[in-house]
Design a protein around this motif. Structure first.
Motif, PDB file in Angstrom:
ATOM      1  N   LEU A  12      92.457  71.339  47.631  1.00 39.68           N
ATOM      2  CA  LEU A  12      91.029  71.088  47.842  1.00 39.68           C
ATOM      3  C   LEU A  12      90.193  72.306  47.448  1.00 39.68           C
ATOM      4  CD1 LEU A  12      91.177  69.157  51.214  1.00 39.68           C
ATOM      5  CD2 LEU A  12      90.394  68.239  49.021  1.00 39.68           C
ATOM      6  N   LEU A  13      90.663  73.500  47.808  1.00 31.56           N
ATOM      7  CA  LEU A  13      89.942  74.714  47.422  1.00 31.56           C
ATOM      8  C   LEU A  13      89.909  74.869  45.906  1.00 31.56           C
ATOM      9  CD1 LEU A  13      91.196  77.274  50.092  1.00 31.56           C
ATOM     10  CD2 LEU A  13      88.879  76.344  49.857  1.00 31.56           C
ATOM     11  N   ASP A  14      91.027  74.590  45.255  1.00 32.98           N
ATOM     12  CA  ASP A  14      91.068  74.657  43.789  1.00 32.98           C
ATOM     13  C   ASP A  14      90.077  73.672  43.166  1.00 32.98           C
ATOM     14  OD1 ASP A  14      93.030  76.604  43.928  1.00 32.98           O
ATOM     15  OD2 ASP A  14      94.679  75.222  43.429  1.00 32.98           O
ATOM     16  N   GLN A  15      90.053  72.442  43.684  1.00 35.56           N
ATOM     17  CA  GLN A  15      89.119  71.436  43.166  1.00 35.56           C
ATOM     18  C   GLN A  15      87.677  71.872  43.378  1.00 35.56           C
ATOM     19  OE1 GLN A  15      89.793  67.209  43.999  1.00 35.56           O
ATOM     20  NE2 GLN A  15      91.765  67.829  44.888  1.00 35.56           N
ATOM     21  N   TYR A  16      87.384  72.376  44.591  1.00 37.60           N
ATOM     22  CA  TYR A  16      86.028  72.815  44.901  1.00 37.60           C
ATOM     23  C   TYR A  16      85.592  73.920  43.936  1.00 37.60           C
ATOM     24  CZ  TYR A  16      82.027  74.879  47.162  1.00 37.60           C
ATOM     25  OH  TYR A  16      80.767  75.376  47.408  1.00 37.60           O
ATOM     26  N   ARG A  30      79.183  65.342  40.353  1.00 36.77           N
ATOM     27  CA  ARG A  30      78.497  65.469  41.647  1.00 36.77           C
ATOM     28  C   ARG A  30      79.177  64.627  42.713  1.00 36.77           C
ATOM     29  NH1 ARG A  30      74.150  66.276  38.232  1.00 36.77           N
ATOM     30  NH2 ARG A  30      73.659  64.096  37.960  1.00 36.77           N
ATOM     31  N   ARG A  31      79.602  63.417  42.357  1.00 37.70           N
ATOM     32  CA  ARG A  31      80.313  62.555  43.307  1.00 37.70           C
ATOM     33  C   ARG A  31      81.649  63.170  43.701  1.00 37.70           C
ATOM     34  NH1 ARG A  31      77.977  58.352  40.441  1.00 37.70           N
ATOM     35  NH2 ARG A  31      79.706  58.248  38.977  1.00 37.70           N
ATOM     36  N   ARG A  32      82.356  63.701  42.712  1.00 39.32           N
ATOM     37  CA  ARG A  32      83.634  64.349  43.012  1.00 39.32           C
ATOM     38  C   ARG A  32      83.423  65.549  43.922  1.00 39.32           C
ATOM     39  NH1 ARG A  32      85.731  65.733  37.523  1.00 39.32           N
ATOM     40  NH2 ARG A  32      87.234  66.969  38.689  1.00 39.32           N
ATOM     41  N   MET A  33      82.365  66.320  43.682  1.00 42.85           N
ATOM     42  CA  MET A  33      82.063  67.477  44.530  1.00 42.85           C
ATOM     43  C   MET A  33      81.756  67.020  45.950  1.00 42.85           C
ATOM     44  SD  MET A  33      81.771  70.720  44.969  1.00 42.85           S
ATOM     45  CE  MET A  33      81.182  71.907  43.808  1.00 42.85           C
ATOM     46  N   GLU A  34      80.960  65.973  46.097  1.00 43.52           N
ATOM     47  CA  GLU A  34      80.654  65.445  47.430  1.00 43.52           C
ATOM     48  C   GLU A  34      81.921  65.009  48.146  1.00 43.52           C
ATOM     49  OE1 GLU A  34      77.804  62.342  46.803  1.00 43.52           O
ATOM     50  OE2 GLU A  34      76.209  63.737  46.242  1.00 43.52           O
ATOM     51  N   ASP A  35      82.835  64.354  47.413  1.00 42.98           N
ATOM     52  CA  ASP A  35      84.102  63.914  48.002  1.00 42.98           C
ATOM     53  C   ASP A  35      84.956  65.092  48.451  1.00 42.98           C
ATOM     54  OD1 ASP A  35      83.416  61.269  47.586  1.00 42.98           O
ATOM     55  OD2 ASP A  35      84.684  61.022  45.806  1.00 42.98           O
ATOM     56  N   VAL A  36      85.027  66.120  47.619  1.00 43.06           N
ATOM     57  CA  VAL A  36      85.829  67.300  47.963  1.00 43.06           C
ATOM     58  C   VAL A  36      85.222  68.017  49.164  1.00 43.06           C
ATOM     59  CG1 VAL A  36      86.551  69.594  47.159  1.00 43.06           C
ATOM     60  CG2 VAL A  36      86.819  67.598  45.676  1.00 43.06           C
ATOM     61  N   ILE A  37      83.907  68.165  49.183  1.00 45.44           N
ATOM     62  CA  ILE A  37      83.236  68.808  50.316  1.00 45.44           C
ATOM     63  C   ILE A  37      83.496  68.022  51.595  1.00 45.44           C
ATOM     64  CG2 ILE A  37      80.972  69.304  51.336  1.00 45.44           C
ATOM     65  CD1 ILE A  37      80.067  70.139  48.496  1.00 45.44           C
ATOM     66  N   TYR A  38      83.337  66.710  51.545  1.00 45.83           N
ATOM     67  CA  TYR A  38      83.582  65.868  52.713  1.00 45.83           C
ATOM     68  C   TYR A  38      85.025  66.032  53.200  1.00 45.83           C
ATOM     69  CZ  TYR A  38      84.370  61.772  55.589  1.00 45.83           C
ATOM     70  OH  TYR A  38      84.736  60.947  56.630  1.00 45.83           O
ATOM     71  N   THR A  39      85.975  65.985  52.271  1.00 48.32           N
ATOM     72  CA  THR A  39      87.384  66.073  52.640  1.00 48.32           C
ATOM     73  C   THR A  39      87.720  67.449  53.210  1.00 48.32           C
ATOM     74  OG1 THR A  39      87.903  64.459  50.924  1.00 48.32           O
ATOM     75  CG2 THR A  39      89.748  65.703  51.826  1.00 48.32           C
ATOM     76  N   LEU A  40      87.153  68.509  52.640  1.00 44.72           N
ATOM     77  CA  LEU A  40      87.362  69.843  53.191  1.00 44.72           C
ATOM     78  C   LEU A  40      86.817  69.939  54.618  1.00 44.72           C
ATOM     79  CD1 LEU A  40      86.665  72.352  50.285  1.00 44.72           C
ATOM     80  CD2 LEU A  40      88.585  72.456  51.876  1.00 44.72           C
ATOM     81  N   CYS A  41      85.647  69.388  54.834  1.00 48.23           N
ATOM     82  CA  CYS A  41      85.054  69.422  56.177  1.00 48.23           C
ATOM     83  C   CYS A  41      85.910  68.651  57.179  1.00 48.23           C
ATOM     84  CB  CYS A  41      83.622  68.883  56.151  1.00 48.23           C
ATOM     85  SG  CYS A  41      82.452  69.987  55.343  1.00 48.23           S
ATOM     86  N   VAL A  42      86.337  67.463  56.809  1.00 52.61           N
ATOM     87  CA  VAL A  42      87.177  66.661  57.704  1.00 52.61           C
ATOM     88  C   VAL A  42      88.510  67.367  57.945  1.00 52.61           C
ATOM     89  CG1 VAL A  42      88.468  64.500  57.895  1.00 52.61           C
ATOM     90  CG2 VAL A  42      86.097  64.468  57.122  1.00 52.61           C
ATOM     91  N   ARG A  47      81.559  70.860  59.807  1.00 57.36           N
ATOM     92  CA  ARG A  47      80.510  69.950  59.340  1.00 57.36           C
ATOM     93  C   ARG A  47      79.793  70.438  58.090  1.00 57.36           C
ATOM     94  NH1 ARG A  47      77.815  66.623  63.837  1.00 57.36           N
ATOM     95  NH2 ARG A  47      79.501  66.442  65.335  1.00 57.36           N
ATOM     96  N   ASP A  48      80.002  71.696  57.736  1.00 53.77           N
ATOM     97  CA  ASP A  48      79.325  72.282  56.579  1.00 53.77           C
ATOM     98  C   ASP A  48      80.346  72.964  55.684  1.00 53.77           C
ATOM     99  OD1 ASP A  48      76.572  71.679  57.318  1.00 53.77           O
ATOM    100  OD2 ASP A  48      76.889  73.116  58.946  1.00 53.77           O
ATOM    101  N   ILE A  49      80.019  73.075  54.400  1.00 52.69           N
ATOM    102  CA  ILE A  49      80.972  73.599  53.428  1.00 52.69           C
ATOM    103  C   ILE A  49      81.303  75.073  53.665  1.00 52.69           C
ATOM    104  CG2 ILE A  49      79.230  74.093  51.664  1.00 52.69           C
ATOM    105  CD1 ILE A  49      82.906  72.945  51.158  1.00 52.69           C
ATOM    106  N   GLY A  50      80.350  75.886  54.061  1.00 55.43           N
ATOM    107  CA  GLY A  50      80.631  77.310  54.303  1.00 55.43           C
ATOM    108  C   GLY A  50      81.738  77.515  55.333  1.00 55.43           C
TER     109      GLY A  50
END
Length: 85
Positions: A12-16, A30-42, A47-50
């Motif tokens: 996930l970090l590599d994808q991000y 942009r959709r892929r980025m949103e998916d990766v961010i969501y998956t990293l958060c979960v 709740r936030d990417i940082g």
């Protein structure tokens, strides 16, 4: 709390990082980025990417550090009653 396997977090970090470097110039990116961010958060319980990035990196650093289970003389199954009898 359940924690994602280190290999999943590393992927996930590599994808991000790859998507972040690409700057999300297309709708698909942009959709892929949103998916990766969501998956990293979960995956990190955030709740936030940082904080998600920090938690994933912290987990990977902890996983690469020696643990008692990896020290000599501490090998074998880690379950109650293992090796007894």
């Amino acid at each position: 709390m359940l924690m994602a396997h280190p290999a999943v977090l590393e992927n996930l970090l590599d994808q991000y990082e790859a998507l972040h470097a690409d700057h999300g110039d297309t709708d698909d990116a942009r959709r892929r980025m949103e998916d990766v961010i969501y998956t990293l958060c979960v995956s990190t319980g955030t709740r936030d990417i940082g904080p998600a990035l920090a938690a994933a990196r912290r987990r990977l650093a902890q996983d690469s550090a020696p643990s008692a289970a990896r020290l000599p003389g501490r090998s074998g199954p880690c379950r109650p009653g293992a090796g007894v009898g």
